[in-house]
Design an enzyme around this catalytic site. Structure first.
Site, PDB file in Angstrom:
ATOM      1  N   LYS A  37       0.780  -1.250   0.089  1.00 25.59           N
ATOM      2  CA  LYS A  37      -0.094   0.068  -0.065  1.00 25.59           C
ATOM      3  C   LYS A  37       0.930   1.304   0.007  1.00 25.59           C
ATOM      4  O   LYS A  37       0.315   2.077  -0.512  1.00 25.59           O
ATOM      5  CB  LYS A  37      -1.108  -0.048   1.260  1.00 25.59           C
ATOM      6  CG  LYS A  37      -0.442   0.075   2.444  1.00 25.59           C
ATOM      7  CD  LYS A  37      -1.483  -0.282   3.592  1.00 25.59           C
ATOM      8  CE  LYS A  37      -0.796  -0.127   4.871  1.00 25.59           C
ATOM      9  NZ  LYS A  37      -1.647  -1.109   5.887  1.00 25.59           N
ATOM     10  N   ARG A  81      -8.481  -1.688  16.388  1.00 22.66           N
ATOM     11  CA  ARG A  81      -9.149  -1.650  15.224  1.00 22.66           C
ATOM     12  C   ARG A  81      -9.788  -2.645  14.677  1.00 22.66           C
ATOM     13  O   ARG A  81     -10.815  -2.990  15.515  1.00 22.66           O
ATOM     14  CB  ARG A  81      -7.653  -1.011  14.041  1.00 22.66           C
ATOM     15  CG  ARG A  81      -8.268  -0.449  13.184  1.00 22.66           C
ATOM     16  CD  ARG A  81      -7.052   0.125  12.083  1.00 22.66           C
ATOM     17  NE  ARG A  81      -6.641  -0.978  11.200  1.00 22.66           N
ATOM     18  CZ  ARG A  81      -5.420  -1.000  10.623  1.00 22.66           C
ATOM     19  NH1 ARG A  81      -4.809   0.165  10.302  1.00 22.66           N
ATOM     20  NH2 ARG A  81      -5.124  -2.112   9.889  1.00 22.66           N
TER      21      ARG A  81
HETATM   22  C1  LIG Z   1      -0.536  -1.712   6.579  1.00 23.54           C
HETATM   23  C2  LIG Z   1      -1.051  -3.254   7.199  1.00 23.54           C
HETATM   24  C3  LIG Z   1       0.165  -4.073   7.418  1.00 23.54           C
HETATM   25  C4  LIG Z   1       1.610  -3.720   6.984  1.00 23.54           C
HETATM   26  O1  LIG Z   1       2.028  -2.795   8.060  1.00 23.54           O
HETATM   27  P1  LIG Z   1       3.594  -2.428   8.176  1.00 23.54           P
HETATM   28  O2  LIG Z   1       3.947  -1.700   9.589  1.00 23.54           O
HETATM   29  O3  LIG Z   1       3.813  -1.533   7.192  1.00 23.54           O
HETATM   30  O4  LIG Z   1       4.363  -3.566   8.158  1.00 23.54           O
HETATM   31  C5  LIG Z   1      -0.373  -5.023   7.936  1.00 23.54           C
HETATM   32  N1  LIG Z   1      -1.476  -5.725   8.036  1.00 23.54           N
HETATM   33  C6  LIG Z   1      -2.660  -4.905   7.993  1.00 23.54           C
HETATM   34  C7  LIG Z   1      -4.087  -5.268   8.241  1.00 23.54           C
HETATM   35  C8  LIG Z   1      -2.243  -3.307   7.351  1.00 23.54           C
HETATM   36  O5  LIG Z   1      -3.320  -2.672   7.350  1.00 23.54           O
END
Ligand SMILES: *Cc1c(COP(=O)(O)O)cnc(C)c1O
Length: 361
Positions: free
Chosen positions: A36, A131
């Protein structure tokens, strides 16, 4: 090359992926590449896949489509819980999704049946960050319901910490996830392929654990692209932390007072700004602003200090650097600045070391 620009060092991305794969693999954990922050940039996604990642995860279907259309071959996971209104698209474009709502799972099932495909689901468990996630006491019931739905198959459970509430993954909550997996497998006589313990914030838990239990998966974005963990934002030894560099151009340099003069009202941010009078100084203006990047998330690599920014300009203290019109200033970016910058259409992206990278592969 057009400015402003973000330089992307492809060879360093490849290296970080290999190092993280080895590190987490040493205790049986596979990593999913989270795309993302790079907006699903196919060139970068391709580097992840070429270096052994076989599941790519993104929070947006549009980014998944972008990578799939570019022919990047992987399993695609939707990270953000699917919206009810999105279910049809999710089943059509993502192989796997992370879920916490039965009503949505029923809708996914309906569309999967209609399209005659099987959509894989992972159930997210709430472990304190508040969340997304199903309360642990509701998990059994949820699994029972999901097992009754056609067209979708339960392939695992997972959790996400350190995002909303800043709650650290630790031995207690990871052990809870682990024993929940074992319990559900025994109770329902199923096997869960994926027990996904979290994200880049799981590093300290991982390092301090001899035994990671049933946890066999992490979803990593920040660690791959910024080379660091996400609890204290410290570099992970051996990883590159300088993959991305923001480059902006100086468009004005002048000796001016350090304190604005005239009657003070709101500036463009709706604030009444205050400045100290430090006498005359050299001020430089860069052709980049709030519209392009999160100015609070960038740090100059040269000896200039950011004095302020508006939508299209950043003003810097140029007393030490002695920049001239046409010079460039380079910056490091934090996760949020990178997110905004890489998804901005006003910033050019340039891959450096791409050739070398392909040769090594
Ligand atoms: C963005 C996201 C991740 C990755 O997080 P990082 O801290 O960038 O490794 C993993 N799981 C979910 C559900 C996310 O939204």
């Amino acid at each position: 090359m057009n400015l402003p620009r973000i330089d992307i060092d492809s060879a360093k991305i490849a290296d970080n992926v290999q190092q993280l794969t080895t590190l987490y693999g040493s205790k049986g954990i596979k990593i999913i590449g989270v795309t993302k922050v790079i907006g699903g940039d196919p060139a970068i996604a391709g580097i992840l896949v070429d270096n052994g990642i076989n599941i790519l995860a993104d929070s947006r279907i549009e980014n998944i489509l972008r990578m799939r259309k570019a022919g990047i071959r992987a399993q695609y996971m939707l990270l953000r819980s699917p919206a009810l209104s999105q279910a049809e698209k999710v089943v059509a474009h993502a192989h796997i999704s992370l879920n916490s709502e039965l009503i949505v799972l029923r809708e996914l099932s309906k569309h999967a049946l209609k399209n005659q495909n099987i959509h894989k689901v992972i159930l997210m468990v709430e472990l304190g960050d508040l969340r997304e996630g199903i309360m642990p006491s509701d998990m059994e019931n949820m699994v029972r319901n999901v097992m009754g739905l056609k067209g979708i198959v339960l392939i695992g459970i997972g959790t996400n910490l350190a995002c909303f509430g800043g709650i650290a993954p630790d031995h207690d909550n990871m052990a809870e996830l682990s024993s929940m997996a074992v319990h559900l497998e025994n109770k329902f006589n199923i096997s869960l392929d994926i027990v996904s313990g979290g994200n880049s914030a799981n590093y300290h838990w991982f390092k301090s654990s001899k035994d990671v239990g049933r946890i066999n998966n992490l979803r990593l974005g920040e660690s791959i692209f910024l080379g660091r963990e996400a609890l204290c934002r410290e570099p992970i030894p051996g990883l590159f932390t300088d993959i991305f560099t923001l480059v902006a151009e100086v468009i004005e340099v002048k000796q001016k007072p350090s304190k604005p003069y005239g009657k003070v009202y709101q500036n463009m941010n709706g604030e009444i700004p205050r400045f100290k009078d430090l006498g005359l100084m050299s001020r430089a203006i860069l052709g980049i602003g709030q519209q392009d990047v999160l100015v609070s998330g960038i740090v100059p690599k040269q000896d200039v200090a950011i004095l302020g920014a508006s939508s299209d300009h950043i003003v810097v203290d140029n007393d030490k650097a002695n920049l001239k019109v046409g010079d460039t200033v380079t910056f490091d970016l934090d996760y949020n600045a990178l997110l905004r910058g890489l998804n901005s259409t006003h910033i050019t992206k340039k891959h450096v070391n791409y050739q070398e990278c392909q040769e090594v592969l």
